[in-house]
Design a protein around this motif. Structure first.
Motif, PDB file in Angstrom:
ATOM      1  N   ARG A  45       0.830  -1.200   0.000  1.00  0.00           N
ATOM      2  CA  ARG A  45       0.000   0.000   0.000  1.00  0.00           C
ATOM      3  C   ARG A  45       0.867   1.254   0.000  1.00  0.00           C
ATOM      4  NH1 ARG A  45      -3.896  -2.451   2.218  1.00  0.00           N
ATOM      5  NH2 ARG A  45      -2.947  -2.662   4.275  1.00  0.00           N
ATOM      6  N   GLY A  46       2.013   1.157   0.645  1.00  0.00           N
ATOM      7  CA  GLY A  46       2.902   2.303   0.701  1.00  0.00           C
ATOM      8  C   GLY A  46       3.470   2.702  -0.647  1.00  0.00           C
ATOM      9  N   VAL A  47       3.478   1.794  -1.598  1.00  0.00           N
ATOM     10  CA  VAL A  47       3.999   2.151  -2.919  1.00  0.00           C
ATOM     11  C   VAL A  47       2.961   1.996  -4.013  1.00  0.00           C
ATOM     12  CG1 VAL A  47       6.380   1.538  -2.332  1.00  0.00           C
ATOM     13  CG2 VAL A  47       4.874  -0.173  -3.364  1.00  0.00           C
ATOM     14  N   SER A  48       1.820   1.414  -3.672  1.00  0.00           N
ATOM     15  CA  SER A  48       0.838   1.127  -4.723  1.00  0.00           C
ATOM     16  C   SER A  48       0.345   2.396  -5.389  1.00  0.00           C
ATOM     17  CB  SER A  48      -0.334   0.332  -4.160  1.00  0.00           C
ATOM     18  OG  SER A  48      -1.058   1.130  -3.244  1.00  0.00           O
ATOM     19  N   GLY A  49       0.299   3.483  -4.615  1.00  0.00           N
ATOM     20  CA  GLY A  49      -0.126   4.751  -5.193  1.00  0.00           C
ATOM     21  C   GLY A  49       0.794   5.168  -6.317  1.00  0.00           C
ATOM     22  N   ARG A  50       2.074   5.093  -6.051  1.00  0.00           N
ATOM     23  CA  ARG A  50       3.038   5.475  -7.081  1.00  0.00           C
ATOM     24  C   ARG A  50       2.954   4.549  -8.278  1.00  0.00           C
ATOM     25  NH1 ARG A  50       7.605   8.770  -4.345  1.00  0.00           N
ATOM     26  NH2 ARG A  50       8.727   8.776  -6.300  1.00  0.00           N
TER      27      ARG A  50
END
Lengths: 225, 225
Positions: free
Chosen positions: A156-161
């Motif tokens: 989740r911490g990188v899924s946005g990117r």
DNA sequence: TTCCTGTATCTTGCATACGGACTGGAGATC
DNA sequence: GATCTCCAGTCCGTATGCAAGATACAGGAA
């Protein structure tokens, strides 16, 4: 007594966060674009406080960069960034798939097939945004069924990117979407058959090909404001 | 012109975050303890705003739990939590070590040796807290030299919990610290020799043994407020 | 022209105020 | 005595105000 649980109305912070996140991921805003707390709060019809808090959260997700006393900006990845992100993403996804296969093969497979169907529908519909979203959902399945919350949190911490790059940097190359679909099909097949090594190599190829495409676009410099 | 760059004074949010983080990690607060924004702001001599923001960040690091309209609590891990955390931690560390070895073997080795020396000093000094801190630093080395910021970020997202467990749940078992030191020595040796497989298995054993110890303490229930 | 400088205007950082939601206990009621 | 009701105290969610740093630009001096 029946289950009468009511869901809490979302806090303004959560609403603002989601709204901004979507705006960035769906490319309604340009990479590197300046955001002002005040302008946002006015546009969203809330005060600066929840906007500020939402921006702080988005920063931790890597979607915006806050420069003290200067302003807040939509993230603007360098080529190196994208490369490291892809490597990291491959690490997480391959581990998650491993866990899925050993712990929740049936449910995971079903969810992957659902997501795949959604991708096909989006492809038929012809909306690139819908396809990108369905693609995002497909990869999220791994983490929903891997049985390790920390793994899911890390993603989740990188899924946005990842999702944002998908929308911002994907170009409608000749046959690109078809190749993407084919690879996803292969992944589902390999997963169903329990061929972990194949799955890894398909996933690796899949992610690295995406990286190539992103790097090309970044070099061409077309995405900057 | 000489380099006269001044370092920016840290923001209050950053100061409060660090202070609270230390308080939790160093076991000045008990697991599950209630935190009130107002009480904290008074104790720290700042207003609620930075406290609130700092708490939000700590929540994303898993160090506190915020329950809307009710309060904020120091995290209280379940046995399952700890198990998943250990698995995840092993995944990250083993990957980071892999990257270190192929990309920055020399510097990483030097830093590991430094950290090891600090651990020995702490052991000699007899302070459990200092030893736990040095232990934390040792493991952070992997991520400082792995060359992938995302990997480092992911670790930072759980390192607080890892460090807190180390302090809260470690009991001075007979010979425990000695065994820990021995394992760290082995890791450095294996790393220096480039024996990746050995390194992995030592690391695995190291983390899983820690898990055992934590689980025992958790089951005994001594840590709850 | 070129460089410096003062200032208007932008931004965020932090403090404070108010109202709604939750909790626990005193007292009333059965 | 058990249970319900009401109320006061506490907490958070949000809005708003003020101060201070950053920036851009106009205008004056060399």
């Amino acid at each position: 007594m029946p289950d009468l649980k009511v869901e809490q109305p979302k806090s303004l912070v959560a609403i603002v966060e989601e709204r901004l996140r979507n705006a960035i991921v769906d490319a309604e805003m340009r990479l590197g674009e300046t955001l002002s707390e005040e302008a946002l709060s006015e546009a969203l019809g809330v005060s600066r406080t929840p906007v500020r808090e939402a921006l702080a959260r988005l920063q931790l997700q890597g979607l915006v960069t806050i420069v003290p006393k200067k302003g807040t900006f939509v993230f603007a990845p360098t080529e190196e960034d994208v490369s490291e992100l892809c490597v990291f993403r491959y690490m997480l996804e391959t581990q998650a798939l491993r866990e899925c296969m050993s712990k929740a093969r049936g449910p995971a497979l079903a969810a992957m097939k659902d997501a795949l169907a959604a991708m096909e529908a989006a492809q038929a519909g012809g909306s690139r945004r819908d396809y990108a979203r369905a693609d995002t959902v497909f990869h999220e399945v791994f983490f929903q069924h891997c049985g390790n919350r920390y793994l899911g949190n890390a993603y989740r911490g990188v899924s946005g990117r990842v999702a944002a790059l998908r929308t911002h940097l994907s170009v409608p190359l000749e046959g690109e979407q078809e190749r993407s679909m084919a690879e996803h099909h292969l992944m589902v097949e390999a997963f169903a058959a329990g061929r972990l090594a194949d799955l890894d190599s398909i996933l690796h190829r899949h992610i690295m090909r995406a990286w190539d495409a992103y790097a090309d676009v970044l070099r061409s410099g077309e995405v900057r404001g």
